[in-house]
Write a protein that holds these residues in place. Sequence first.
Motif, PDB file in Angstrom:
ATOM      1  N   TYR A  72       0.835  -1.204   0.000  1.00 52.04           N
ATOM      2  CA  TYR A  72       0.000   0.000   0.000  1.00 52.04           C
ATOM      3  C   TYR A  72       0.869   1.254   0.000  1.00 52.04           C
ATOM      4  CZ  TYR A  72      -3.662  -3.327   1.156  1.00 52.04           C
ATOM      5  OH  TYR A  72      -4.533  -4.384   1.125  1.00 52.04           O
ATOM      6  N   THR A  73       0.494   2.205  -0.867  1.00 52.31           N
ATOM      7  CA  THR A  73       1.368   3.368  -1.039  1.00 52.31           C
ATOM      8  C   THR A  73       1.317   4.345   0.134  1.00 52.31           C
ATOM      9  OG1 THR A  73      -0.422   4.427  -2.253  1.00 52.31           O
ATOM     10  CG2 THR A  73       1.280   3.365  -3.555  1.00 52.31           C
ATOM     11  N   MET A  74       0.241   4.321   0.908  1.00 52.02           N
ATOM     12  CA  MET A  74       0.128   5.332   1.964  1.00 52.02           C
ATOM     13  C   MET A  74       0.921   4.992   3.221  1.00 52.02           C
ATOM     14  SD  MET A  74      -3.790   6.574   1.647  1.00 52.02           S
ATOM     15  CE  MET A  74      -3.720   7.986   2.751  1.00 52.02           C
ATOM     16  N   TYR A  75       1.407   3.757   3.323  1.00 55.77           N
ATOM     17  CA  TYR A  75       2.306   3.438   4.425  1.00 55.77           C
ATOM     18  C   TYR A  75       3.703   3.875   3.998  1.00 55.77           C
ATOM     19  CZ  TYR A  75      -1.486   0.490   6.124  1.00 55.77           C
ATOM     20  OH  TYR A  75      -2.685   0.023   6.560  1.00 55.77           O
TER      21      TYR A  75
END
Lengths: 429, 226
Positions: B89-92
């Motif tokens: 996941y890119t938001m982590y």
Amino acid sequence: MAELKVLFKDIDVPGIQTLEVYEQHGGYSALRKALGMTRQQVIDEVKASGLRGRGGAGFPAWIKWNGIPKDESQPHYVQCNADEGEPGTFKDRELMMRHPHQLIEGIIIAGYATLSKMGYIYIRGEYTEPARVMRRAIDEAYRAGYLGKNILGSGVDFDLYIHMGAGSYECGEESAMMSSIMGERGQPRLKFPHAPLPTIAGLWNCPTLINNVETLSCVPAIIRNGGAWYASMGTEKSTGTKIFSVSGHVNKPGNYEVEMGTPLMELLELAGGVKGKLKAVIPGGSSVPILPAEKCDVNLDYESLQAAGTMLGSGGFMVLNDTVCIVRFMRRTAAFYAHESCGKCTPCREGTRWMVKIFDRILAGGGRMEDIDLLLDICDQIDGRSYCALGDAAAWPIRASIKHYRHEYEFFIKHGHSMVEAQRYSAAV
Amino acid sequence: MSERIQLGEYPRVRRIDEKHPPELRFSQKAVEELERIKQHYPTKRAAMLPALWIAQREYGGYLPPEALMEVAYRLGTSYAVVQGVATFYTMYNKRPVGRVMLEVCTNLTCSICGGYEILRYLEQKLGIKVGETTPDGQFTLMEVECLNDCGNAPVMQVGNRYFGNLTPEKIDALIEQLKQSDEHTVVQLADTIVQCHLSESERQDIERALEKAQSAREAEQDGRDG
């Protein structure tokens, strides 16, 4: 024809986000009515409405509802897809931010009809503003007894949880979303007919109803006014209304709810007309084939758009004027799918990257004429060869752009610069 | 596509279980929150995404290997499983980021409505390239895919808010405002997301539990003093 507001009927009422105002405008009366009906009657009402899934595929909603087993040997789940990620779409954002109780009411009714005791709203991580509105609304609904144990004294239990994503387009795909809720990487699962449908084996292998925000938001109005009323709007096969998120080169971008079958040009007028000269329209989000201006004389419903060679998709209506270079635009589209491909299936993972490389070569001025056919060949290699539709969606827009704008590709390859930019340059001189 | 997954340094711990607990840094609030969120799902594993959000908040805006280790321990799973999810996941954030993240959309609608110009303007203004952090650790600039607010293109996400219809003037004002405020930080975004998972009664429960623990600590302190 003007807008026809069903979902957006009360959206301009001040304070409709609060339970008090929502109840004053008939809120939760559909839930009371549904709780007085049998579960099958609720499903039959949805069937009579002809409601089709608004997430992109247009699958009849009632078939999913009816496909959930009618016994309670296993727990059942409702999964609301609020992972709006399709480029060009912003309807779910507005529905959640401005009309949260309508969605919650729809989810509770869906839960009642499918014998579910638990529901999850999967909201994408970036959508913290809608998520906070939903949180407040869910808390209010719990306090008023519309959620929780023994809803309105009917003996029905339903709990609703928010599950936030963390940045992945792929998680908007239903089986990838199930993986994500179960705490895994957001990768798709094997599909029907190779595996059972989610309605039989979904979350934790239990029956799961998966619907989009807009689909579930339609439910209260359908139950309140009857399925026949809903079916009286729109066309025979595409009933009701649809929200289109109009963006790009128009004077008044925004969400517009129109009756199914509205002529495309009327929607453009509603959105304040095109800025400059219309070149093309992408009617259903980045995944659907592009529609050139000459073919824009169509009606907006599932069948008409399909006949015109494109799709209704999620209603992300992007308008391009004649300053847009199709090659550059399609390079951006290809880069999006390359970035978002989850990496599970080789054709999609590798193919999307190769397409970007070929586009980069063309844009750098080193393109070869055979690159166009090479792109088409890669599209054929990806289309239909991946677990989920992301692969297909990566191939369709590129293929359609070559079909309609081959001359722009050829010009770019021959001259090493864009046809559109050259036109603009000569006009300036 | 352009982002290479950075695997980070693999911690030299063979196993994580009750007998071999890693160093734990979750605050008591975080522990209480995770306990409540676990109740939402039939399996512990399903609390992975919210647990990573809690960890991102607790570890100051990104997930060092120790954070992944702690999540693995608290969910009873392996480091590899947690790392697999976190890197998907890119938001982590897998690397340290600035106090505030500026995430500019350059997807289709934004690309034709000036998203790239906004990105170039920010690069110039902050003196950094996309993906970099300013030397004072204030801002990280990122290019992101569609934020789905295309009606207000060009759009930028700053922590827990979107800013639309951007112009260079608006950006100048916004940057000044962000420098002085504690709003829209990376840590605050993670906290907002965690709070969205928790219902009103759960949030009140947590408050009560924390108060109880606090008064117990005070009583103990008094006992020791007296």
